[in-house]
Design an enzyme around this catalytic site. Sequence first.
Site, PDB file in Angstrom:
ATOM      1  N   VAL A 376       0.825  -1.205   0.000  1.00  0.00           N
ATOM      2  CA  VAL A 376       0.000   0.000   0.000  1.00  0.00           C
ATOM      3  C   VAL A 376       0.862   1.258   0.000  1.00  0.00           C
ATOM      4  CG1 VAL A 376      -1.634   1.335   1.392  1.00  0.00           C
ATOM      5  CG2 VAL A 376      -1.988  -1.127   1.063  1.00  0.00           C
ATOM      6  N   ASP A 377       1.974   1.251   0.731  1.00  0.00           N
ATOM      7  CA  ASP A 377       2.818   2.437   0.837  1.00  0.00           C
ATOM      8  C   ASP A 377       3.402   2.817  -0.523  1.00  0.00           C
ATOM      9  OD1 ASP A 377       3.813   4.527   2.276  1.00  0.00           O
ATOM     10  OD2 ASP A 377       5.344   3.389   3.332  1.00  0.00           O
ATOM     11  N   ASP A 378       4.035   1.858  -1.202  1.00  0.00           N
ATOM     12  CA  ASP A 378       4.592   2.145  -2.522  1.00  0.00           C
ATOM     13  C   ASP A 378       3.505   2.514  -3.514  1.00  0.00           C
ATOM     14  OD1 ASP A 378       7.685   1.475  -3.012  1.00  0.00           O
ATOM     15  OD2 ASP A 378       6.935   0.224  -1.404  1.00  0.00           O
ATOM     16  N   ARG A 450      -1.151   8.459   4.052  1.00  0.00           N
ATOM     17  CA  ARG A 450      -0.741   8.466   2.645  1.00  0.00           C
ATOM     18  C   ARG A 450      -1.948   8.187   1.742  1.00  0.00           C
ATOM     19  NH1 ARG A 450       4.225   9.168   3.457  1.00  0.00           N
ATOM     20  NH2 ARG A 450       4.987   7.063   3.783  1.00  0.00           N
TER      21      ARG A 450
END
Length: 654
Positions: A376-378, A450
């Site tokens: 999810v972060d990338d 984010r």
Amino acid sequence: MDQRELDNAISRAVNYMLSVQHEDGFWVFDLEADVTIPAEYVLLQRFLGRRLSEDLKEKFKNYILRRQASDGGWPLYEGGDSEISASVKAYFALKILGESAADPHMQKAREKILRMGGASKVNVFTRTTLALFGQVPWHTVPYMPVEIMLLPKWFFFHLSKVSYWSRTVIVPLLILYAKKPVCRLKPWEGVRELFIEDPQNLKHLDKFVKGNPLKNAFIILDRFLRRFDPYFTKLFRNKSIGLAEKWTRAHMKGEGGIGAIFPAMANAVMALKVLGYPEDDPDYRRGIKALDDLVLDKGKEAFCQPCNSPIWDTCLALSAILEAGIPKEHPSVKKAVEWLIDQQITDVKGDWSVNAPYLEPGGWAFEFENALYPDVDDTSMVLISLLRAQMLDRYKKNIEKGVNWVIGMQSSDGGWGAFDIDNNYLYLNNIPFADHGALLDPSTSDLTARCIELLSLLGYKHDFPPIKKALSFLRKEQEPFGAWYGRWGVNYIYGTWAVLMGLAQLGESKNSWVKRAALWLKRCQNPDNGWGETCYTYNDPRLAGKGKTTSSQTAWAILALIAAGEIDEHMEKGIEYLIRTQNKDGFWDEEEYTGTGFPRFFYLRYHGYSRYFPLWALGAYRRMIQNGKTLEDEVRLNKPLQLNLPAIKHKFNF
């Protein structure tokens, strides 16, 4: 503030960034952990029967010795206290590399290790390494039967209930635990001298903990099940080993190795070796190559990376140069965007699909190749960088797929974890195997913010169901002193930066919870006008926001204050600090570790953080003083486009 100094600093940093971009369009910088990864690489070669060249042996030795602390041990991060497990592995690797126990630096290391309680005090992973080389009996490691492969999903322990990194490490490790191999060493290569007691007489190393009945119950269960292990052997062992091998091989198919992380990759090739497969076995051969590809030769030194970070580095570098004024038509921007688009995973349903079988793939991974494990972060940061580059019209379908995947990965608590949905079975952190406390992948503030940032840039507002749930999660997660915990970066400065960036795009900058966070950041500013925070804040939260100044953490603080609308003397002094400390090559020198693998256990030094984050902060500041908006403010949509997002209908009936 001298405008020319600011412009010159940005120009130098941009020129540096453009000069190190790969011709294919990506950026990738060194990723450094503590000495345990290089030490494990050295030990792995011995276990596999592979000979390191004399030149490479010398370079690994030089690296490990340079990292030795003045007290004789080895820390988990630059400037940290010596840690028992890292110190034992480093010492052990040096013995394998030919160092003598009589050498002064080895004597000093041994004395420090013994003062810390001796090698019997190491963590589970180091204990396993010692068992693989016959330095402790196999019965000292936690009981993890390979029959775990047969457990139903409803059982209290199941592979789907632990994080991706735990899963990829555990399954091949189960084969090793079942086979209990021992790599025999020459008498002078062992580490008997690191034990206070005779290691062969050790029995129960996992001790009961006062006031923790659940942990104590798991220890009792561990000892009880161990007595029945012979019966498992007769009934289910071979079938279970076969299932573990099948799972391991299925997850080794890509070029990046199983999980694309060193511990899992090392366990996988050891498991195949123990099962008797030859060196020309395709999976074994690919696994070895993936491991060797992590080794960096730095001239007089060499070390092994825990993984590599090209997608993460590229989307952050792209965001930084765009914020600094590089136009979207620039060849470097076009190449980076095209490379990122090529990395999107649209045809593979990874482990995440167990909890979301309806969800179509569309995410990005962290590494060059890790198709089963996008995160999810990338994914959210890549999508944000594409929106910053104003690529929505050109790559609408790609962005649509990515956004749909992110929405589908939201957990029921309103937050987002990194790789899975609702991976929050916190009781499992009490099993003896999980002494590092990082078996799971629950929702975190930094990732949740984010995702809010991404959705807000697309024009979605407070009433959009994923945002509404996420805001509720973030309100609960704010610390009493105003900051947010940073799971994937050190620590409260990182978490607060991520949250304020997300809230800014939602128009929350004037609200009280944002003001409290900004005030906390201002109070944390160091006398040199920068910001810093030690990794030790994960052990002692009272140290939040305190530590030696670093360029990356200073940049996060500046970006957070900009997001909070706090353009004042605190920020100007921070900008002056960055300009003053920039080196002649256009970047910033930073030895400190500001990345987090597992809090209190494993930290990372992203060499790119001191390249692109300060540039990003300088660029954002210049935009603010010139026209009152950052690039994100300029590209944010006033109302959402019509995107095809079936995940919304499935999760919210919206």
